[in-house]
Design a protein around this motif. Structure first.
Motif, short mmCIF file in Angstrom:
data_model
loop_
_atom_site.label_atom_id
_atom_site.label_comp_id
_atom_site.label_asym_id
_atom_site.label_seq_id
_atom_site.Cartn_x
_atom_site.Cartn_y
_atom_site.Cartn_z
N LYS A 196 0.84 -1.20 0.00
CA LYS A 196 0.00 0.00 0.00
C LYS A 196 0.88 1.25 0.00
N GLY A 197 1.96 1.22 0.77
CA GLY A 197 2.87 2.36 0.81
C GLY A 197 3.51 2.63 -0.54
N PHE B 110 2.18 2.04 -3.48
CA PHE B 110 1.19 2.58 -4.40
C PHE B 110 0.71 3.98 -4.00
N THR B 111 0.91 4.36 -2.77
CA THR B 111 0.47 5.69 -2.34
C THR B 111 1.64 6.63 -2.15
N LEU B 112 2.81 6.23 -2.60
CA LEU B 112 4.00 7.05 -2.50
C LEU B 112 3.82 8.33 -3.29
N LYS B 113 3.99 9.46 -2.64
CA LYS B 113 3.83 10.75 -3.31
C LYS B 113 5.20 11.40 -3.45
#
Length: 131
Positions: free
Chosen positions: A112-113, A115-118
């Motif tokens: 999840k981290g 794929f949500t890395l900004k």
């Protein structure tokens, strides 16, 4: 000597927890792998350590105006119910099962981290060939 090791583990876990990474993602594996604590005890220790940190975080976020009072109950009630049910389930599950479930949880959290890395603006520019 073991007191110093437990103190260091607690300090590092608390430090990482305060920086935004859940302290339990460090505390539970370190307690079980490096200090030989049983899985049930490590997870219970994490839950006990979490309570004061959660209370302080809640107070800080409330003072910062980041919590809307009317919506909090919609989160607190299901969280309490699932926490109690999860605690009962964990009490009856063998340590090996808990260990595997926690491992799966960490893997899912890591995916999840990813794929949500900004990216920050400077990283976005450098990845596109800019400065």
């Amino acid at each position: 000597m073991s007191f110093i090791i437990f103190l260091a583990v607690g300090f590092v876990s608390g430090l990482l927890g305060g920086m935004g990474m859940g302290g339990g993602t460090i505390l539970i594996p370190v307690l079980t792998i490096f200090t030989g604590v049983e899985q049930h005890v490590a997870q219970a220790t994490n839950l006990i350590a979490f309570l004061p940190m959660a209370a302080i975080s809640l107070s800080v976020h409330k003072d910062g105006g980041l919590i809307e009072g009317g919506n909090v109950l919609y989160l607190i009630i299901p969280a309490l119910i699932t926490s109690v049910l999860g605690g009962f389930a964990a009490a009856f599950l063998p340590g090996d099962v808990l260990r595997k479930l926690f491992g799966v949880f960490l893997i899912v959290l890591g995916i999840k981290g990813l794929f949500t890395l900004k990216l920050t603006p400077s990283k976005q520019a450098s990845s596109k060939g800019g400065k």
